[in-house]
Enzyme design. Sequence first.
Site, PDB file in Angstrom:
ATOM      1  N   HIS A  34      -8.899   9.875 -30.435  1.00 40.63           N
ATOM      2  CA  HIS A  34      -9.787  10.627 -30.084  1.00 40.63           C
ATOM      3  C   HIS A  34     -10.705  11.592 -31.341  1.00 40.63           C
ATOM      4  O   HIS A  34     -10.539  12.415 -31.757  1.00 40.63           O
ATOM      5  CB  HIS A  34      -8.404  11.624 -30.754  1.00 40.63           C
ATOM      6  CG  HIS A  34      -7.595  11.383 -31.653  1.00 40.63           C
ATOM      7  ND1 HIS A  34      -5.971  11.235 -31.230  1.00 40.63           N
ATOM      8  CD2 HIS A  34      -7.400  11.389 -32.703  1.00 40.63           C
ATOM      9  CE1 HIS A  34      -5.625  11.516 -32.190  1.00 40.63           C
ATOM     10  NE2 HIS A  34      -6.510  11.604 -33.149  1.00 40.63           N
ATOM     11  N   HIS A  88       6.872   9.825 -39.016  1.00 45.66           N
ATOM     12  CA  HIS A  88       6.048  10.069 -38.129  1.00 45.66           C
ATOM     13  C   HIS A  88       5.839  10.381 -36.955  1.00 45.66           C
ATOM     14  O   HIS A  88       6.363   9.669 -36.220  1.00 45.66           O
ATOM     15  CB  HIS A  88       4.294   9.789 -38.529  1.00 45.66           C
ATOM     16  CG  HIS A  88       3.578  11.407 -38.394  1.00 45.66           C
ATOM     17  ND1 HIS A  88       3.530  12.033 -37.632  1.00 45.66           N
ATOM     18  CD2 HIS A  88       2.003  10.875 -38.562  1.00 45.66           C
ATOM     19  CE1 HIS A  88       2.135  12.918 -37.919  1.00 45.66           C
ATOM     20  NE2 HIS A  88       0.711  11.155 -38.220  1.00 45.66           N
ATOM     21  N   GLU A  90       3.784  11.480 -34.660  1.00 42.40           N
ATOM     22  CA  GLU A  90       2.191  11.565 -33.692  1.00 42.40           C
ATOM     23  C   GLU A  90       2.933  10.333 -33.001  1.00 42.40           C
ATOM     24  O   GLU A  90       3.418   8.621 -32.732  1.00 42.40           O
ATOM     25  CB  GLU A  90       1.101  10.977 -34.629  1.00 42.40           C
ATOM     26  CG  GLU A  90       0.451  11.728 -33.603  1.00 42.40           C
ATOM     27  CD  GLU A  90      -1.080  11.491 -34.442  1.00 42.40           C
ATOM     28  OE1 GLU A  90      -1.271  11.925 -35.646  1.00 42.40           O
ATOM     29  OE2 GLU A  90      -2.154  11.898 -33.826  1.00 42.40           O
ATOM     30  N   ASP A  92       1.336   7.554 -31.835  1.00 43.43           N
ATOM     31  CA  ASP A  92       0.810   6.061 -32.103  1.00 43.43           C
ATOM     32  C   ASP A  92       1.537   5.550 -33.106  1.00 43.43           C
ATOM     33  O   ASP A  92       1.919   4.846 -33.365  1.00 43.43           O
ATOM     34  CB  ASP A  92      -0.254   5.984 -32.995  1.00 43.43           C
ATOM     35  CG  ASP A  92      -0.833   7.380 -34.375  1.00 43.43           C
ATOM     36  OD1 ASP A  92      -0.045   8.550 -33.863  1.00 43.43           O
ATOM     37  OD2 ASP A  92      -1.192   7.360 -34.813  1.00 43.43           O
ATOM     38  N   HIS A 154       0.488  14.104 -41.987  1.00 44.11           N
ATOM     39  CA  HIS A 154      -0.696  14.449 -41.463  1.00 44.11           C
ATOM     40  C   HIS A 154       0.478  15.260 -40.614  1.00 44.11           C
ATOM     41  O   HIS A 154      -0.647  16.578 -40.585  1.00 44.11           O
ATOM     42  CB  HIS A 154      -1.049  13.957 -40.649  1.00 44.11           C
ATOM     43  CG  HIS A 154      -1.293  13.800 -39.999  1.00 44.11           C
ATOM     44  ND1 HIS A 154      -1.746  13.091 -38.522  1.00 44.11           N
ATOM     45  CD2 HIS A 154      -2.977  14.828 -39.754  1.00 44.11           C
ATOM     46  CE1 HIS A 154      -2.745  13.530 -38.004  1.00 44.11           C
ATOM     47  NE2 HIS A 154      -3.243  14.211 -38.510  1.00 44.11           N
ATOM     48  N   ASP A 173       1.742   7.870 -42.435  1.00 48.45           N
ATOM     49  CA  ASP A 173      -0.508   7.560 -42.331  1.00 48.45           C
ATOM     50  C   ASP A 173      -1.056   8.022 -43.730  1.00 48.45           C
ATOM     51  O   ASP A 173      -2.009   7.336 -43.944  1.00 48.45           O
ATOM     52  CB  ASP A 173      -0.771   8.942 -41.847  1.00 48.45           C
ATOM     53  CG  ASP A 173      -0.886   9.450 -40.486  1.00 48.45           C
ATOM     54  OD1 ASP A 173      -0.316   7.952 -39.716  1.00 48.45           O
ATOM     55  OD2 ASP A 173      -0.886  10.450 -39.895  1.00 48.45           O
ATOM     56  N   TYR A 201     -10.561   6.891 -43.418  1.00 51.06           N
ATOM     57  CA  TYR A 201      -9.515   7.729 -43.018  1.00 51.06           C
ATOM     58  C   TYR A 201      -8.665   8.842 -43.833  1.00 51.06           C
ATOM     59  O   TYR A 201      -8.937   9.800 -43.440  1.00 51.06           O
ATOM     60  CB  TYR A 201      -8.523   6.592 -43.473  1.00 51.06           C
ATOM     61  CG  TYR A 201      -7.079   7.271 -42.552  1.00 51.06           C
ATOM     62  CD1 TYR A 201      -6.376   5.879 -41.456  1.00 51.06           C
ATOM     63  CD2 TYR A 201      -6.081   7.754 -42.884  1.00 51.06           C
ATOM     64  CE1 TYR A 201      -5.078   6.824 -40.538  1.00 51.06           C
ATOM     65  CE2 TYR A 201      -5.246   8.111 -42.393  1.00 51.06           C
ATOM     66  CZ  TYR A 201      -4.859   7.716 -41.264  1.00 51.06           C
ATOM     67  OH  TYR A 201      -3.611   7.327 -40.553  1.00 51.06           O
ATOM     68  N   HIS A 232      -0.771   2.962 -40.985  1.00 49.37           N
ATOM     69  CA  HIS A 232      -1.893   1.588 -40.305  1.00 49.37           C
ATOM     70  C   HIS A 232      -2.737   1.061 -41.171  1.00 49.37           C
ATOM     71  O   HIS A 232      -2.416   1.537 -42.980  1.00 49.37           O
ATOM     72  CB  HIS A 232      -2.958   2.914 -40.489  1.00 49.37           C
ATOM     73  CG  HIS A 232      -2.198   3.687 -38.442  1.00 49.37           C
ATOM     74  ND1 HIS A 232      -2.730   3.793 -37.505  1.00 49.37           N
ATOM     75  CD2 HIS A 232      -2.531   4.811 -39.198  1.00 49.37           C
ATOM     76  CE1 HIS A 232      -2.268   4.692 -37.050  1.00 49.37           C
ATOM     77  NE2 HIS A 232      -2.423   5.549 -37.512  1.00 49.37           N
TER      78      HIS A 232
HETATM   79 FE1  FEO Z   1      -0.986  11.152 -37.577  1.00 46.35          FE
HETATM   80 FE2  FEO Z   1      -1.365   7.942 -37.513  1.00 46.35          FE
HETATM   81  O1  FEO Z   1      -0.828   9.467 -36.710  1.00 46.35           O
END
Ligand code: FEO
Length: 405
Positions: A34, A88, A90, A92, A154, A173, A201, A232
């Site tokens: 994004h 989290h 989100e 992903d 996040h 994150d 990041y 990640h």
């Molecule tokens: Fe805030 Fe990798 O998600």
Amino acid sequence: MKSVAITKNKDSANPNELGIHWVGHVDWTIRDFHGYQTHRGSTYNAYLIVDDKVALIDAVKAGYGDDMFEKISEHVDPSKIDYIISNHTEPDHSGEIARVLELAPQAEVVASEKGRQGLTRYYPGDWKFRTVKTGDTLTLGKTTLKFICTPMLHWPDSMFTYLPDSNILFSMDAFGQHYATSARYDDDVEFPELMFEAKTYYANILMHLGSITAKTLKQAGELDIDMICPSHGVIWRKHIPDIIQAYQDWSIFKPKPKVLVIYDSMWHSTEIMAETIAQAAAEENVEVKLLRLGVNDLTILVTEVLDAAALAIGTPTLNNTMMPAMGAFLTYLQGLKPRNKSAFVFGSHGWSGGGVEAAAEILKNLGLELVGENIRCQYLPDEETLKTCRAHAKKLAGIAKTAGV
Ligand code: FEO
């Protein structure tokens, strides 16, 4: 790619000692997350803990579940999963939770209250939730999980999961990197490359959350940490002091003696000013980067901004305002809320002007320290304008040189 046993040491005699396995997915091809230009791809990490009870920490992005289930199946039948820890919400990291629950309908989803709310919105269904708050624990057998809520790092739902017996922090994150690699550990990759991705990041995801990051680092500082497993990128086990120190510096915008000249140009007039400013600043023995919009993507630009002491921002006037590329850059910067920087704006216009003023207004509203008058010229900069450019550049470089000292 197969699952990887989580071990504290590179040459562990018993890789399965902890009963923890990386079962995530490496996304080698993603280049646009994004808007974040993921030049080195990414990973969506998920971790499996096999004890008397089985827990999965986070799931992967939707579409990559087959890969995750294949890895889980190396160790346990996915239908045996007892807990899905959602650090989290989100997508992903939560995109494949529903598929896990199809296979293991008895599994409880462990999340913060905000996490429960978010997951319920994303994935309507009859999920069994166990909501947790900071300090709550969950015992799987010999492994105990301790939860630490980290709201806004996040998202409001975010939390860490910590293993007090083995000093392992699952940090979602935080401390992550968009970094596709066959390596799973920080000691198996090039350190400068790793830190570049960690910084990129932080700059693009967490820069505006500096005070929250500092607070979370304080919480993390109270823990004994032997390993950080983010959601990640690679796992930290060798360079933990480096990444903690880097996060401390980034969270307070610790400046480096670095001047960025970020500009756009139509007919080279603003470019001539930019080059003049860059040259004059470089003569003052500070690091200078000349960064034209369009050539450098926003992801890299804001990464450079994170630790720069000074910015010279150049835009011509188009239709009484700044160039669209500068508008996009400054809009992105507004959201990331950089601090602790000095700046001025320069640019050329044809008749009525407006570009320099529009950009300067945004920098002022950001709370940056504006140095001297902004520099405007009509059509082509004359010698007087270039002299002003050089003077401003030297002043900015002087400020940059002493910043952070
Ligand atoms: Fe805030 Fe990798 O998600």
